[in-house]
Write a protein that holds these residues in place. Structure first.
Motif, PDB file in Angstrom:
ATOM      1  N   ARG A 246      30.511  -7.496 -37.944  1.00 51.71           N
ATOM      2  CA  ARG A 246      30.060  -8.249 -36.765  1.00 51.71           C
ATOM      3  C   ARG A 246      28.537  -8.335 -36.643  1.00 51.71           C
ATOM      4  NH1 ARG A 246      34.269  -4.367 -36.613  1.00 51.71           N
ATOM      5  NH2 ARG A 246      33.373  -3.247 -34.841  1.00 51.71           N
ATOM      6  N   ARG A 247      27.848  -8.380 -37.763  1.00 50.63           N
ATOM      7  CA  ARG A 247      26.382  -8.435 -37.770  1.00 50.63           C
ATOM      8  C   ARG A 247      25.902  -8.742 -39.181  1.00 50.63           C
ATOM      9  NH1 ARG A 247      24.860  -4.195 -40.642  1.00 50.63           N
ATOM     10  NH2 ARG A 247      25.982  -2.201 -40.551  1.00 50.63           N
ATOM     11  N   PRO A 248      24.619  -9.097 -39.355  1.00 44.42           N
ATOM     12  CA  PRO A 248      24.092  -9.271 -40.713  1.00 44.42           C
ATOM     13  C   PRO A 248      24.116  -7.946 -41.471  1.00 44.42           C
ATOM     14  CG  PRO A 248      22.636 -10.278 -39.082  1.00 44.42           C
ATOM     15  CD  PRO A 248      23.640  -9.478 -38.317  1.00 44.42           C
ATOM     16  N   VAL A 249      24.285  -8.046 -42.765  1.00 43.46           N
ATOM     17  CA  VAL A 249      24.339  -6.862 -43.620  1.00 43.46           C
ATOM     18  C   VAL A 249      22.998  -6.719 -44.333  1.00 43.46           C
ATOM     19  CG1 VAL A 249      25.667  -5.687 -45.418  1.00 43.46           C
ATOM     20  CG2 VAL A 249      26.775  -7.388 -43.965  1.00 43.46           C
ATOM     21  N   THR A 250      22.470  -5.515 -44.354  1.00 47.13           N
ATOM     22  CA  THR A 250      21.177  -5.288 -44.991  1.00 47.13           C
ATOM     23  C   THR A 250      21.312  -5.319 -46.506  1.00 47.13           C
ATOM     24  OG1 THR A 250      21.408  -2.888 -45.089  1.00 47.13           O
ATOM     25  CG2 THR A 250      20.523  -3.832 -43.046  1.00 47.13           C
ATOM     26  N   ASP A 251      20.167  -5.539 -47.182  1.00 49.12           N
ATOM     27  CA  ASP A 251      20.171  -5.541 -48.650  1.00 49.12           C
ATOM     28  C   ASP A 251      20.632  -4.190 -49.182  1.00 49.12           C
ATOM     29  OD1 ASP A 251      19.223  -8.120 -48.600  1.00 49.12           O
ATOM     30  OD2 ASP A 251      17.125  -7.553 -48.887  1.00 49.12           O
ATOM     31  N   GLU A 252      20.230  -3.107 -48.523  1.00 51.03           N
ATOM     32  CA  GLU A 252      20.620  -1.774 -48.976  1.00 51.03           C
ATOM     33  C   GLU A 252      22.137  -1.589 -48.891  1.00 51.03           C
ATOM     34  OE1 GLU A 252      19.729   2.942 -47.885  1.00 51.03           O
ATOM     35  OE2 GLU A 252      18.777   1.305 -46.746  1.00 51.03           O
ATOM     36  N   GLU A 253      22.737  -2.108 -47.802  1.00 51.35           N
ATOM     37  CA  GLU A 253      24.193  -1.995 -47.648  1.00 51.35           C
ATOM     38  C   GLU A 253      24.916  -2.814 -48.703  1.00 51.35           C
ATOM     39  OE1 GLU A 253      24.540  -1.240 -42.812  1.00 51.35           O
ATOM     40  OE2 GLU A 253      24.250  -3.272 -43.599  1.00 51.35           O
ATOM     41  N   VAL A 254      24.403  -4.007 -48.998  1.00 51.35           N
ATOM     42  CA  VAL A 254      25.021  -4.837 -50.036  1.00 51.35           C
ATOM     43  C   VAL A 254      24.916  -4.152 -51.394  1.00 51.35           C
ATOM     44  CG1 VAL A 254      24.896  -7.036 -51.247  1.00 51.35           C
ATOM     45  CG2 VAL A 254      24.607  -6.972 -48.766  1.00 51.35           C
ATOM     46  N   ASP A 255      23.767  -3.542 -51.657  1.00 46.80           N
ATOM     47  CA  ASP A 255      23.589  -2.856 -52.944  1.00 46.80           C
ATOM     48  C   ASP A 255      24.579  -1.701 -53.090  1.00 46.80           C
ATOM     49  OD1 ASP A 255      21.569  -4.555 -53.663  1.00 46.80           O
ATOM     50  OD2 ASP A 255      19.937  -3.219 -53.039  1.00 46.80           O
ATOM     51  N   ARG A 256      24.817  -0.954 -52.007  1.00 45.49           N
ATOM     52  CA  ARG A 256      25.758   0.157 -52.087  1.00 45.49           C
ATOM     53  C   ARG A 256      27.171  -0.345 -52.372  1.00 45.49           C
ATOM     54  NH1 ARG A 256      22.897   2.575 -47.630  1.00 45.49           N
ATOM     55  NH2 ARG A 256      24.561   1.971 -46.193  1.00 45.49           N
ATOM     56  N   ASP A 323      34.495 -14.816 -34.266  1.00 46.44           N
ATOM     57  CA  ASP A 323      34.719 -15.801 -35.321  1.00 46.44           C
ATOM     58  C   ASP A 323      33.372 -16.341 -35.798  1.00 46.44           C
ATOM     59  OD1 ASP A 323      33.930 -17.405 -33.230  1.00 46.44           O
ATOM     60  OD2 ASP A 323      35.713 -18.680 -33.236  1.00 46.44           O
ATOM     61  N   ALA A 324      33.421 -17.286 -36.733  1.00 42.62           N
ATOM     62  CA  ALA A 324      32.189 -17.809 -37.329  1.00 42.62           C
ATOM     63  C   ALA A 324      31.298 -18.467 -36.284  1.00 42.62           C
ATOM     64  CB  ALA A 324      32.536 -18.799 -38.440  1.00 42.62           C
ATOM     65  N   ARG A 325      31.887 -19.164 -35.316  1.00 38.01           N
ATOM     66  CA  ARG A 325      31.112 -19.834 -34.284  1.00 38.01           C
ATOM     67  C   ARG A 325      30.325 -18.834 -33.443  1.00 38.01           C
ATOM     68  NH1 ARG A 325      28.194 -23.961 -32.199  1.00 38.01           N
ATOM     69  NH2 ARG A 325      28.444 -24.137 -29.936  1.00 38.01           N
ATOM     70  N   LEU A 326      30.966 -17.761 -33.026  1.00 39.44           N
ATOM     71  CA  LEU A 326      30.277 -16.748 -32.228  1.00 39.44           C
ATOM     72  C   LEU A 326      29.137 -16.108 -33.017  1.00 39.44           C
ATOM     73  CD1 LEU A 326      33.006 -14.770 -30.233  1.00 39.44           C
ATOM     74  CD2 LEU A 326      31.063 -16.012 -29.289  1.00 39.44           C
ATOM     75  N   LEU A 327      29.388 -15.796 -34.288  1.00 39.27           N
ATOM     76  CA  LEU A 327      28.340 -15.177 -35.094  1.00 39.27           C
ATOM     77  C   LEU A 327      27.176 -16.135 -35.328  1.00 39.27           C
ATOM     78  CD1 LEU A 327      30.466 -13.237 -37.757  1.00 39.27           C
ATOM     79  CD2 LEU A 327      29.260 -12.323 -35.756  1.00 39.27           C
ATOM     80  N   GLU A 328      27.477 -17.424 -35.451  1.00 37.59           N
ATOM     81  CA  GLU A 328      26.410 -18.414 -35.616  1.00 37.59           C
ATOM     82  C   GLU A 328      25.541 -18.485 -34.372  1.00 37.59           C
ATOM     83  OE1 GLU A 328      25.874 -23.239 -36.414  1.00 37.59           O
ATOM     84  OE2 GLU A 328      27.872 -22.348 -36.266  1.00 37.59           O
ATOM     85  N   LEU A 329      26.162 -18.498 -33.185  1.00 36.81           N
ATOM     86  CA  LEU A 329      25.391 -18.525 -31.940  1.00 36.81           C
ATOM     87  C   LEU A 329      24.606 -17.239 -31.758  1.00 36.81           C
ATOM     88  CD1 LEU A 329      28.012 -20.154 -29.536  1.00 36.81           C
ATOM     89  CD2 LEU A 329      25.890 -21.183 -30.375  1.00 36.81           C
ATOM     90  N   ALA A 330      25.182 -16.123 -32.199  1.00 31.22           N
ATOM     91  CA  ALA A 330      24.452 -14.863 -32.119  1.00 31.22           C
ATOM     92  C   ALA A 330      23.223 -14.906 -33.017  1.00 31.22           C
ATOM     93  CB  ALA A 330      25.365 -13.714 -32.526  1.00 31.22           C
ATOM     94  N   GLU A 331      23.374 -15.455 -34.207  1.00 28.99           N
ATOM     95  CA  GLU A 331      22.238 -15.563 -35.126  1.00 28.99           C
ATOM     96  C   GLU A 331      21.140 -16.447 -34.546  1.00 28.99           C
ATOM     97  OE1 GLU A 331      21.396 -16.677 -39.842  1.00 28.99           O
ATOM     98  OE2 GLU A 331      23.353 -17.059 -38.937  1.00 28.99           O
ATOM     99  N   GLN A 332      21.530 -17.478 -33.798  1.00 26.28           N
ATOM    100  CA  GLN A 332      20.559 -18.397 -33.194  1.00 26.28           C
ATOM    101  C   GLN A 332      20.019 -17.886 -31.863  1.00 26.28           C
ATOM    102  OE1 GLN A 332      22.867 -21.983 -32.863  1.00 26.28           O
ATOM    103  NE2 GLN A 332      22.902 -22.367 -35.069  1.00 26.28           N
ATOM    104  N   GLU A 333      20.484 -16.708 -31.425  1.00 21.36           N
ATOM    105  CA  GLU A 333      20.048 -16.111 -30.150  1.00 21.36           C
ATOM    106  C   GLU A 333      20.346 -17.027 -28.961  1.00 21.36           C
ATOM    107  OE1 GLU A 333      18.782 -13.140 -29.516  1.00 21.36           O
ATOM    108  OE2 GLU A 333      18.640 -12.413 -31.580  1.00 21.36           O
ATOM    109  N   LYS A 334      21.466 -17.750 -29.017  1.00 22.03           N
ATOM    110  CA  LYS A 334      21.809 -18.678 -27.941  1.00 22.03           C
ATOM    111  C   LYS A 334      22.854 -18.121 -26.980  1.00 22.03           C
ATOM    112  CE  LYS A 334      20.749 -23.063 -30.267  1.00 22.03           C
ATOM    113  NZ  LYS A 334      21.299 -24.387 -30.694  1.00 22.03           N
ATOM    114  N   LEU A 335      23.500 -17.020 -27.336  1.00 22.41           N
ATOM    115  CA  LEU A 335      24.597 -16.522 -26.511  1.00 22.41           C
ATOM    116  C   LEU A 335      24.151 -16.058 -25.134  1.00 22.41           C
ATOM    117  CD1 LEU A 335      27.169 -14.471 -28.630  1.00 22.41           C
ATOM    118  CD2 LEU A 335      27.518 -16.582 -27.351  1.00 22.41           C
TER     119      LEU A 335
END
Length: 643
Positions: A246-256, A323-335
């Motif tokens: 439910r959030r962006p994943v950091t590069d370090e987390e992806v690497d692990r 869902d994808a729509r909610l995460l997109e609005l969260a990324e845009q700081e519109k919620l």
């Protein structure tokens, strides 16, 4: 039993009163204390006070003002003519007016934009602790994320309740080895099933799940193109983890996570087999299993992030992940924009997943979460009751609550409606005619004998004994779950309701209850409960309509301490609707407690009042409650402990 219970009020309320509160206390000394001394002290004084409620403790205005919340319960009983009890000198109109006027003049406290602070933590638990997903949320999250349903035996154990009576309270959500074993088993089975080695051999559901996970991923499956496959794996892992966590994943987390993929390749796994391993790790990570709201620097009361708000919204309405729509609005700081948030609430309520409001909130509010799994009606007396019928009764309750929100119906439809939700089997059980084989649908009723939660078979069965109905249980259920009026437990050494006969005469159930109510220690509660229960006596122990019982006509008349009289469920619902304000406030508090995941206190009164105000402005339409809760200060803020 007394109508009052002892309230322990916090030690911090011993602080000095504001000038306004002091003046309010002075009015108590002048106008209210004489009434209490002349009408209440005789029964409510000392260690043997009725209901352990010692009014003699409030001997001055300062003490009374510091216990202000208690007086609201006292006022409710007085306004309903339930106190002083029958047989005691009542309050005349000037005395009632003085008491109500004093209570209504209590100075407002500016608590609308506050949460618990370091200073108030000693007595007010307004913060929300991080918690794991509940059993229902976990099931829905897996289904939304992967696209496959879990089997009932795969689910972790049921959760306990806390706060306002819901399993969304963090300190009631323990994590045991049994939970971890279930999480590991599910992660392994669900990912192995969703990503089979053979695409064409799988079912359409499995292929759809596979496509959902791999959509847009340029998978070559050529073991010689290691770098291309690794990039594809990275893209798939990052997208899957972002949705699950439910959030962006950091590069370090992806690497692990990629290191798990690399290790699997090193053990000789082919591409899909290696990819399955990090995806399983995503599903057993605390970032998926827990509602993690990381503590910012400095602590104190702070606004949550837009991604955390998206998660809170999804858990409230869908009991699942964004869902994808909610995460997109969260990324845009519109919620956090009010217009956007209101639009999202309406969009989410229109989604079929909003049925979770009925299953998760509704069943817990109605006390039906374990319906069908606990004690059952006696098969000798009620042979018609079986698992299929119990499942239908449960589904009716879910749809009744969920669709009040989804269809934006007036909240009072939960009390009295000219329709029910039924399939062909339940409709036939209720004596209604719909098309044979019909699925769940709204069925209009020819009268008001049914309609609303009080006349659902699930409720009527739950509030009955295995072999017979119980006006006491049904009346208590109405008082507590519909009207929000607490019924204290029976005092010690009070005998149970006599099942035998007295003086050589066989007594009916109503007659036995009449004898029971003659006992002073029982009358105050039973005078409130029993009449309400008798209004539902036309329904048998599993909710079927009846006109007689054991050859005797049903007596469904009731008279409340307030003087209201009724006969049968239709008139009972009319009486309950006269107390609609009590129902609305209780329902609002329950919904807020479910959304906040904690017990409510005075800091939340402003949210309750705002919800009540918006209900009135919108003709009691239910959807506005979700909007107001989502916009409220406590929903968008959190107290973090200072380091």
């Amino acid at each position: 039993m007394s109508l009052f219970v002892l309230w322990e009020y916090p030690a911090c309320l011993a602080d000095e009163l504001s000038p306004e509160m002091s003046r309010w206390g002075d009015r108590y000394t002048k106008d209210i204390l004489p009434i209490i001394q002349s009408r209440c002290i005789e029964c409510h004084s000392g260690k043997d006070a009725d209901g352990e409620f010692d009014l003699s403790r409030f001997s001055s205005g300062d003490i009374a003002a510091k216990a202000g919340d208690i007086w609201e319960r006292v006022a409710r009983r007085i306004r309903q003519n339930e106190m002083p009890p029958q047989g005691s000198p009542g309050l005349n109109d000037p005395q009632k007016g003085a008491f109500n006027g004093w209570l209504d003049s209590r100075p407002d406290q500016d608590l609308c934009n506050q949460l618990a602070s370091d200073e108030t933590q000693a007595w007010y638990r307004g913060h929300v602790m991080s918690r794991r997903l509940t059993r229902t949320e976990y099931r829905n999250a897996i289904e939304d994320l992967v696209g496959l349903k879990l089997e009932p035996h795969e689910l972790p154990p049921s959760d306990g309740a806390g706060g306002e009576g819901f399993d969304t309270v963090g300190d009631a959500l323990f994590t045991s080895p049994i939970h971890m074993e279930a999480y590991l088993t599910v992660a392994d089975r669900i990912i192995e099933t969703a990503l089979p080695d053979a695409y064409d051999a799988a079912s359409s559901d499995i292929n759809a799940a596979r496509d959902s996970i791999l959509t847009g991923i340029p998978v070559t499956h050529d073991p010689k193109r290691v770098e291309d496959n690794r990039k594809a794996a990275q893209q798939c892992i990052e997208r899957f983890a972002k949705r699950a966590w439910r959030r962006p994943v950091t590069d370090e987390e992806v690497d692990r996570l990629l290191s798990i993929y690399d290790a699997a390749l090193g053990r000789g796994y082919v591409f899909l087999a290696a990819l399955r391993e990090p995806l399983k790790a995503v599903l057993v990570s605390p970032h998926f299993l827990f509602v993690v709201e990381s503590e910012p620097a400095g602590g104190g009361v702070q606004r949550i992030t837009s991604y955390q708000l998206a998660t809170r919204l999804a858990l409230l309405i869908w009991s699942s992940i964004p869902d994808a729509r909610l995460l997109e609005l969260a990324e845009q700081e519109k919620l956090f924009e009010e217009t956007v948030l209101r639009q999202e609430v309406r969009r989410m309520l229109a989604d079929p997943k909003a049925v979770a409001l009925g299953e998760n909130f509704g069943l817990q509010w109605l006390g039906l979460r374990e319906f069908g799994n606990g004690p059952r009606p006696d098969s000798e007396v009620f042979p018609l009751f079986n698992d299929a019928l119990a499942a239908d009764m449960r589904e009716e309750a879910i749809l009744t609550v969920a669709n009040v929100f989804r269809e934006d119906e007036p909240l009072t439809r939960l009390i009295d409606a000219q329709y029910i939700y039924a399939n062909d089997r339940l409709a036939s059980y209720y004596g209604l005619e719909i098309e044979e084989g019909a699925d769940w649908q709204r069925v209009e009723l020819p009268n008001r004998q049914r309609g609303g939660v009080m006349t659902m078979a699930s409720v009527l069965t739950t509030a009955s004994y295995p072999r017979r109905t119980s006006p006491v249980l049904r009346g208590r259920w109405i008082l507590e779950e519909v009207l929000g009026s607490r019924v204290p437990p029976p005092p010690p050494n009070v005998p149970a309701l006599e099942e035998s006969h007295e003086s050589g005469k066989n007594l009916t159930l109503r007659e036995r209850l009449e004898v029971h109510r003659q006992k002073a220690e029982c009358a105050s509660c039973h005078n409130r409960m029993d009449p309400l229960g008798f209004g539902l006596e036309n329904f048998d122990g599993i909710g079927r309509w009846r006109e007689s019982d054991n050859g005797q006509p049903i007596d469904s008349e009731g008279k409340l301490p307030s003087g209201d009289q009724f006969s049968g469920p239709e008139e009972l619902k009319t009486v309950i609707l006269k107390r609609s304000g009590e129902f609305q406030k209780h329902f609002v508090r329950k919904l807020i407690g479910f959304a906040y995941g904690r017990k409510l206190n005075k800091f939340d009164n402003c949210v309750v009042d705002q919800c009540m105000k918006r209900l009135k402005e919108s003709d009691l339409k239910a959807a506005v409650l979700i909007e107001e809760i989502a916009l409220s200060y406590p929903f968008q803020h959190r107290y973090f402990k200072s380091e």
